[in-house]
Motif scaffolding. Structure first.
Motif, mmCIF file in Angstrom:
data_model
loop_
_atom_site.group_PDB
_atom_site.id
_atom_site.type_symbol
_atom_site.label_atom_id
_atom_site.label_comp_id
_atom_site.label_asym_id
_atom_site.label_seq_id
_atom_site.Cartn_x
_atom_site.Cartn_y
_atom_site.Cartn_z
ATOM 1 N N ARG A 105 0.817 -1.207 0.000
ATOM 2 C CA ARG A 105 0.000 0.000 0.000
ATOM 3 C C ARG A 105 0.857 1.265 0.000
ATOM 4 N NH1 ARG A 105 -4.262 -1.396 4.737
ATOM 5 N NH2 ARG A 105 -5.199 -3.264 3.820
ATOM 6 N N THR A 106 1.975 1.238 0.707
ATOM 7 C CA THR A 106 2.848 2.411 0.778
ATOM 8 C C THR A 106 3.356 2.790 -0.612
ATOM 9 O OG1 THR A 106 3.446 1.937 3.063
ATOM 10 C CG2 THR A 106 4.948 3.350 1.826
ATOM 11 N N MET A 107 3.559 1.811 -1.463
ATOM 12 C CA MET A 107 3.987 2.093 -2.840
ATOM 13 C C MET A 107 2.901 2.850 -3.609
ATOM 14 S SD MET A 107 7.052 1.067 -3.026
ATOM 15 C CE MET A 107 7.288 1.229 -4.767
ATOM 16 N N LEU A 108 1.666 2.774 -3.151
ATOM 17 C CA LEU A 108 0.539 3.435 -3.818
ATOM 18 C C LEU A 108 0.170 4.764 -3.155
ATOM 19 C CD1 LEU A 108 -1.676 0.248 -4.244
ATOM 20 C CD2 LEU A 108 -0.289 1.367 -6.005
ATOM 21 N N ARG A 109 0.940 5.179 -2.182
ATOM 22 C CA ARG A 109 0.617 6.381 -1.412
ATOM 23 C C ARG A 109 0.582 7.628 -2.293
ATOM 24 N NH1 ARG A 109 4.229 9.818 2.541
ATOM 25 N NH2 ARG A 109 2.642 11.357 3.066
ATOM 26 N N THR A 152 -15.840 4.186 -6.499
ATOM 27 C CA THR A 152 -17.090 4.941 -6.391
ATOM 28 C C THR A 152 -16.779 6.418 -6.578
ATOM 29 O OG1 THR A 152 -18.071 3.316 -4.884
ATOM 30 C CG2 THR A 152 -19.006 5.536 -4.848
ATOM 31 N N PRO A 153 -17.494 7.108 -7.482
ATOM 32 C CA PRO A 153 -17.239 8.543 -7.675
ATOM 33 C C PRO A 153 -17.343 9.302 -6.343
ATOM 34 C CG PRO A 153 -18.687 7.712 -9.395
ATOM 35 C CD PRO A 153 -18.540 6.602 -8.377
ATOM 36 N N GLY A 154 -16.418 10.245 -6.151
ATOM 37 C CA GLY A 154 -16.417 11.061 -4.953
ATOM 38 C C GLY A 154 -15.716 10.436 -3.761
ATOM 39 N N THR A 155 -15.085 9.274 -3.955
ATOM 40 C CA THR A 155 -14.352 8.637 -2.862
ATOM 41 C C THR A 155 -12.860 8.664 -3.151
ATOM 42 O OG1 THR A 155 -14.488 6.404 -3.835
ATOM 43 C CG2 THR A 155 -16.281 7.057 -2.343
ATOM 44 N N VAL A 156 -12.060 8.466 -2.106
ATOM 45 C CA VAL A 156 -10.613 8.314 -2.254
ATOM 46 C C VAL A 156 -10.226 6.943 -1.705
ATOM 47 C CG1 VAL A 156 -10.036 10.772 -2.176
ATOM 48 C CG2 VAL A 156 -10.132 9.472 -0.058
ATOM 49 N N ARG A 157 -9.231 6.353 -2.315
ATOM 50 C CA ARG A 157 -8.712 5.064 -1.859
ATOM 51 C C ARG A 157 -7.786 5.328 -0.680
ATOM 52 N NH1 ARG A 157 -5.259 1.014 -5.753
ATOM 53 N NH2 ARG A 157 -5.365 -0.833 -4.417
ATOM 54 N N THR A 158 -8.004 4.625 0.420
ATOM 55 C CA THR A 158 -7.223 4.872 1.626
ATOM 56 C C THR A 158 -6.599 3.592 2.158
ATOM 57 O OG1 THR A 158 -9.080 4.524 3.130
ATOM 58 C CG2 THR A 158 -8.780 6.764 2.268
ATOM 59 N N SER A 159 -5.653 3.753 3.051
ATOM 60 C CA SER A 159 -5.015 2.634 3.735
ATOM 61 C C SER A 159 -5.025 2.929 5.233
ATOM 62 C CB SER A 159 -3.574 2.469 3.263
ATOM 63 O OG SER A 159 -2.907 1.476 4.036
ATOM 64 N N THR A 160 -5.455 1.958 6.002
ATOM 65 C CA THR A 160 -5.424 2.088 7.452
ATOM 66 C C THR A 160 -4.953 0.764 8.033
ATOM 67 O OG1 THR A 160 -7.294 3.608 7.397
ATOM 68 C CG2 THR A 160 -6.778 2.592 9.518
ATOM 69 N N THR A 161 -3.903 0.789 8.796
ATOM 70 C CA THR A 161 -3.402 -0.387 9.489
ATOM 71 C C THR A 161 -3.224 0.000 10.944
ATOM 72 O OG1 THR A 161 -2.224 -1.130 7.513
ATOM 73 C CG2 THR A 161 -1.549 -2.104 9.614
ATOM 74 N N VAL A 162 -3.900 -0.708 11.831
ATOM 75 C CA VAL A 162 -3.808 -0.418 13.255
ATOM 76 C C VAL A 162 -3.506 -1.727 13.980
ATOM 77 C CG1 VAL A 162 -5.035 0.397 15.298
ATOM 78 C CG2 VAL A 162 -5.473 1.462 13.075
#
Length: 179
Positions: A105-109, A152-162
């Motif tokens: 995912r970090t490569m896609l940041r 989906t229009p109006g969204t952003v792709r995110t990454s969350t790791t906790v």
């Protein structure tokens, strides 16, 4: 292991983590998962079966596809509350899968957007720790509930790791014999 618990090893594969994330936003079939992740339908089907058998996925619906039936699966993120795995090898396998997925995912940041990050090994008051864990759990639940289908229009792709946990105390370095 009690029936309501889910083995950590079921999660401990980077592709399965991607599938679980994908199926949080929308139910999908093996063919749809394969197209979205750029893999084969056979591989997607295998991992979907593993996740379903581990009770991490539900069948959301069955649809007709070219004269046959296809199951669409959905992930309920609350299953994470039932994870088990007291064995260090299970926890290490999960940590390795999370680490590999975080690297991917970090490569896609998107470097042009905010990216809060922290890492800490701290000693804190137990009541404060419980309060913070509750607040982080609430934030994770809110984020999962807000998940939408890919692109989906109006969204952003995110990454969350906790990954938050208490640790056993390490030996006091001052009490060890000098070498």
């Amino acid at each position: 292991m009690p029936e309501h618990e889910i083995p950590l090893r079921a999660f401990a594969h980077p592709l399965r983590l991607q599938i679980l994330s994908l199926l949080t936003g929308a139910p999908m079939s093996a063919a749809e998962v394969a197209r979205e992740l750029g893999g084969t339908q056979a591989n997607a089907s295998y991992h979907l079966r593993q996740l379903y058998d581990a009770r991490l996925l539900d069948v959301a619906e069955e649809v007709s596809v070219r004269g046959g039936r296809a199951k669409r699966y959905r992930h309920n993120p609350s299953t994470g509350n039932r994870l088990s795995g007291p064995e260090p090898s299970d926890r290490l396998a999960m940590a390795a899968a999370l680490s590999e997925e975080l690297r991917r995912r970090t490569m896609l940041r998107d470097a042009g957007r905010p990216a809060p990050m922290t890492d800490a090994e701290l000693w804190v008051d137990p009541d404060l720790w419980r309060d913070i864990c509750d607040r982080v759990t609430l934030a994770m639940t809110e984020l999962h509930d807000a998940a939408r289908p890919p692109r989906t229009p109006g969204t952003v792709r995110t990454s969350t790791t906790v990954s938050m946990f208490t640790m056993v105390p390490s030996p006091d370095p001052s009490s060890q014999d000098p070498a």
